[in-house]
Design a protein around this motif. Structure first.
Motif, PDB file in Angstrom:
ATOM      1  N   TYR A 188       0.840  -1.208   0.000  1.00 49.20           N
ATOM      2  CA  TYR A 188       0.000   0.000   0.000  1.00 49.20           C
ATOM      3  C   TYR A 188       0.871   1.253   0.000  1.00 49.20           C
ATOM      4  O   TYR A 188       0.607   2.213  -0.735  1.00 49.20           O
ATOM      5  CB  TYR A 188      -0.911  -0.022   1.229  1.00 49.20           C
ATOM      6  CG  TYR A 188      -1.957   1.075   1.261  1.00 49.20           C
ATOM      7  CD1 TYR A 188      -3.138   0.950   0.530  1.00 49.20           C
ATOM      8  CD2 TYR A 188      -1.775   2.222   2.020  1.00 49.20           C
ATOM      9  CE1 TYR A 188      -4.099   1.938   0.557  1.00 49.20           C
ATOM     10  CE2 TYR A 188      -2.739   3.218   2.050  1.00 49.20           C
ATOM     11  CZ  TYR A 188      -3.896   3.073   1.321  1.00 49.20           C
ATOM     12  OH  TYR A 188      -4.849   4.062   1.346  1.00 49.20           O
ATOM     13  N   VAL A 189       1.932   1.242   0.805  1.00 50.85           N
ATOM     14  CA  VAL A 189       2.858   2.380   0.850  1.00 50.85           C
ATOM     15  C   VAL A 189       3.589   2.513  -0.471  1.00 50.85           C
ATOM     16  O   VAL A 189       3.799   3.629  -0.979  1.00 50.85           O
ATOM     17  CB  VAL A 189       3.847   2.206   2.012  1.00 50.85           C
ATOM     18  CG1 VAL A 189       4.889   3.327   2.012  1.00 50.85           C
ATOM     19  CG2 VAL A 189       3.115   2.178   3.343  1.00 50.85           C
ATOM     20  N   GLN A 190       3.990   1.395  -1.069  1.00 50.31           N
ATOM     21  CA  GLN A 190       4.694   1.449  -2.350  1.00 50.31           C
ATOM     22  C   GLN A 190       3.815   2.042  -3.441  1.00 50.31           C
ATOM     23  O   GLN A 190       4.282   2.813  -4.292  1.00 50.31           O
ATOM     24  CB  GLN A 190       5.159   0.047  -2.731  1.00 50.31           C
ATOM     25  CG  GLN A 190       6.191  -0.534  -1.786  1.00 50.31           C
ATOM     26  CD  GLN A 190       6.475  -1.987  -2.060  1.00 50.31           C
ATOM     27  OE1 GLN A 190       6.353  -2.454  -3.202  1.00 50.31           O
ATOM     28  NE2 GLN A 190       6.853  -2.746  -1.039  1.00 50.31           N
ATOM     29  N   LEU A 191       2.539   1.696  -3.451  1.00 49.56           N
ATOM     30  CA  LEU A 191       1.611   2.272  -4.425  1.00 49.56           C
ATOM     31  C   LEU A 191       1.514   3.786  -4.267  1.00 49.56           C
ATOM     32  O   LEU A 191       1.532   4.531  -5.254  1.00 49.56           O
ATOM     33  CB  LEU A 191       0.227   1.625  -4.269  1.00 49.56           C
ATOM     34  CG  LEU A 191       0.077   0.191  -4.775  1.00 49.56           C
ATOM     35  CD1 LEU A 191      -1.236  -0.412  -4.285  1.00 49.56           C
ATOM     36  CD2 LEU A 191       0.142   0.147  -6.298  1.00 49.56           C
ATOM     37  N   LEU A 192       1.424   4.249  -3.036  1.00 55.46           N
ATOM     38  CA  LEU A 192       1.338   5.687  -2.789  1.00 55.46           C
ATOM     39  C   LEU A 192       2.621   6.396  -3.187  1.00 55.46           C
ATOM     40  O   LEU A 192       2.592   7.532  -3.682  1.00 55.46           O
ATOM     41  CB  LEU A 192       1.025   5.946  -1.310  1.00 55.46           C
ATOM     42  CG  LEU A 192      -0.367   5.511  -0.829  1.00 55.46           C
ATOM     43  CD1 LEU A 192      -0.507   5.733   0.665  1.00 55.46           C
ATOM     44  CD2 LEU A 192      -1.458   6.267  -1.588  1.00 55.46           C
ATOM     45  N   MET A 193       3.763   5.741  -2.993  1.00 60.34           N
ATOM     46  CA  MET A 193       5.039   6.345  -3.380  1.00 60.34           C
ATOM     47  C   MET A 193       5.123   6.510  -4.890  1.00 60.34           C
ATOM     48  O   MET A 193       5.539   7.563  -5.389  1.00 60.34           O
ATOM     49  CB  MET A 193       6.195   5.492  -2.864  1.00 60.34           C
ATOM     50  CG  MET A 193       6.368   5.530  -1.351  1.00 60.34           C
ATOM     51  SD  MET A 193       7.654   4.391  -0.768  1.00 60.34           S
ATOM     52  CE  MET A 193       9.102   5.093  -1.567  1.00 60.34           C
ATOM     53  N   PHE A 195       2.577   6.687  -6.904  1.00 56.59           N
ATOM     54  CA  PHE A 195       1.523   7.620  -7.297  1.00 56.59           C
ATOM     55  C   PHE A 195       1.966   9.075  -7.100  1.00 56.59           C
ATOM     56  O   PHE A 195       1.554   9.960  -7.850  1.00 56.59           O
ATOM     57  CB  PHE A 195       0.265   7.332  -6.473  1.00 56.59           C
ATOM     58  CG  PHE A 195      -0.941   8.131  -6.903  1.00 56.59           C
ATOM     59  CD1 PHE A 195      -1.507   7.952  -8.149  1.00 56.59           C
ATOM     60  CD2 PHE A 195      -1.505   9.071  -6.049  1.00 56.59           C
ATOM     61  CE1 PHE A 195      -2.616   8.680  -8.552  1.00 56.59           C
ATOM     62  CE2 PHE A 195      -2.609   9.807  -6.442  1.00 56.59           C
ATOM     63  CZ  PHE A 195      -3.172   9.606  -7.696  1.00 56.59           C
ATOM     64  N   ASN A 196       2.790   9.325  -6.100  1.00 59.44           N
ATOM     65  CA  ASN A 196       3.263  10.680  -5.797  1.00 59.44           C
ATOM     66  C   ASN A 196       4.712  10.892  -6.224  1.00 59.44           C
ATOM     67  O   ASN A 196       5.411  11.747  -5.671  1.00 59.44           O
ATOM     68  CB  ASN A 196       3.126  10.954  -4.297  1.00 59.44           C
ATOM     69  CG  ASN A 196       1.678  10.973  -3.846  1.00 59.44           C
ATOM     70  OD1 ASN A 196       0.944  11.922  -4.082  1.00 59.44           O
ATOM     71  ND2 ASN A 196       1.255   9.887  -3.200  1.00 59.44           N
ATOM     72  N   GLY A 202       3.695  -0.852  -8.678  1.00 60.73           N
ATOM     73  CA  GLY A 202       3.506  -1.124  -7.260  1.00 60.73           C
ATOM     74  C   GLY A 202       3.326  -2.598  -6.969  1.00 60.73           C
ATOM     75  O   GLY A 202       3.954  -3.150  -6.059  1.00 60.73           O
ATOM     76  N   VAL A 207      -6.730   2.888  -4.605  1.00 59.45           N
ATOM     77  CA  VAL A 207      -6.239   4.112  -3.966  1.00 59.45           C
ATOM     78  C   VAL A 207      -5.489   4.995  -4.959  1.00 59.45           C
ATOM     79  O   VAL A 207      -5.357   6.196  -4.735  1.00 59.45           O
ATOM     80  CB  VAL A 207      -5.324   3.753  -2.765  1.00 59.45           C
ATOM     81  CG1 VAL A 207      -3.983   3.204  -3.224  1.00 59.45           C
ATOM     82  CG2 VAL A 207      -5.103   4.956  -1.854  1.00 59.45           C
ATOM     83  N   VAL A 208      -5.022   4.427  -6.079  1.00 61.40           N
ATOM     84  CA  VAL A 208      -4.304   5.212  -7.087  1.00 61.40           C
ATOM     85  C   VAL A 208      -5.196   5.478  -8.304  1.00 61.40           C
ATOM     86  O   VAL A 208      -4.697   5.671  -9.415  1.00 61.40           O
ATOM     87  CB  VAL A 208      -3.001   4.509  -7.510  1.00 61.40           C
ATOM     88  CG1 VAL A 208      -2.045   4.413  -6.327  1.00 61.40           C
ATOM     89  CG2 VAL A 208      -3.271   3.123  -8.100  1.00 61.40           C
ATOM     90  N   GLN A 209      -6.517   5.429  -8.087  1.00 59.28           N
ATOM     91  CA  GLN A 209      -7.512   5.790  -9.100  1.00 59.28           C
ATOM     92  C   GLN A 209      -7.622   4.788 -10.247  1.00 59.28           C
ATOM     93  O   GLN A 209      -8.151   5.120 -11.312  1.00 59.28           O
ATOM     94  CB  GLN A 209      -7.202   7.185  -9.696  1.00 59.28           C
ATOM     95  CG  GLN A 209      -6.941   8.274  -8.675  1.00 59.28           C
ATOM     96  CD  GLN A 209      -8.097   8.457  -7.699  1.00 59.28           C
ATOM     97  OE1 GLN A 209      -9.239   8.422  -8.102  1.00 59.28           O
ATOM     98  NE2 GLN A 209      -7.776   8.647  -6.434  1.00 59.28           N
TER      99      GLN A 209
END
Length: 291
Positions: free
Chosen positions: A101-106, A108-109, A140, A211-213
């Motif tokens: 989950y953290v890797q996906l957000l990283m 994504f941003n 991710g 979470v990444v649309q």
């Protein structure tokens, strides 16, 4: 001498208790404030079907990427070169040690760190335009899966007797040819079962990419639920389809494992149809020979 079979009363009591509990659970859900008609109506909604397709695509692509990376980094980890071995260990350590989950957000941003992706004369573009929801989800899930597959492939390679490698080298085969023609085919028997489990898990883990649309199954059903206020009903729709997907691919995993088990088992495990036929045959009354 007449043999009397032992009666297992505990089995009957356990069966009755389980049936009663299942009946109570079914009754509880039937009396709950759930619009079951909505579940049936939305089961094949075009948005849901599109989400199912996106779930399958991202799962297959991520698993393929993870498998390729797993083979590469497993070979690097087993290499006698300390540099390649260290890099492989660092990759596995990082991606196994941080939540997906953290890797996906990283990913994504990523534009917050690199506003522009500049590869010189080859390619240059804004990071926001490059990191689409599909690419973010692929990186991710795929990079995270590659770390786990590297350990699975490494275990499979190490399960092959070293004498196989020594014999191949004695015949003049190179290291790469030995790995591709001798070691990996034999290691597949050990690699396939956990790989199948990883893919089944990937089908469910793909729900995190909402979470990444990326519009996969969970996001598709959630959007419908939020717009129609049938939130719980759409969660049931998502659960049904996840169960269907995992069940279908579990059957495929069984036959794939059965294929690679040839040559290592004296008798192959029965297929589901063979198990049904065997159970039905036990219910038939044996014929008594008449003299």
């Amino acid at each position: 001498m007449r043999a009397i079979p032992v009666r297992h009363y505990g089995r009957w009591v356990a069966a009755v208790v389980v049936v009663v509990l299942l009946a109570w659970l079914a009754y509880a859900f039937s009396q709950g404030d759930i619009l079951w008609n909505t579940v049936g109506d939305k089961l094949f909604d075009p948005t849901v079907v599109k989400g199912i397709w996106h779930t399958i695509v991202i799962s297959v692509c991520s698993m393929a990427l993870g498998l390729v990376l797993g083979v590469v980094f497993a070979v690097m980890r087993l290499s006698k070169n300390p540099v390649t071995g260290g890099v492989a260990w660092l990759y596995i350590w990082f991606f196994r040690g941080t939540p997906v989950y953290v890797q996906l957000l990283m990913w994504f941003n990523l534009s917050l760190i690199f506003p522009v992706i500049n590869l010189g004369p080859i390619y240059k573009n804004d990071t926001v335009a490059v990191m689409t929801p599909f690419l973010v989800a692929l990186l991710g899930l795929g990079l995270n899966e590659g770390a786990y597959m590297a350990e699975i492939v490494r275990a499979g390679i190490q399960s092959v007797d070293e004498g196989q490698t020594e014999a191949a080298h004695a015949l003049g085969m190179t290291g790469a040819r030995t790995m591709g023609r001798i070691v990996l085919p034999q290691a597949m028997r050990v690699i396939i079962p956990p790989t199948g489990n990883e893919f089944i898990n990937m089908l469910k883990t793909s729900s995190l990419v909402s979470v990444v649309q990326y519009t996969e199954l969970l996001r598709a059903t959630s959007d419908i639920g939020n717009s129609t206020t049938a939130v719980m009903e759409m969660y049931f729709v998502a659960s049904i389809w996840y169960l269907v997907l995992t069940s279908v691919f579990s059957v495929g995993q069984f036959y794939l494992e059965r294929r690679y088990a040839r040559g290592s088992l004296r008798s192959l495990p029965l297929t589901p149809w063979q198990k049904v036929r065997a159970n039905l045959s036990t219910l038939r009354r044996p014929k008594v020979a008449v003299r």
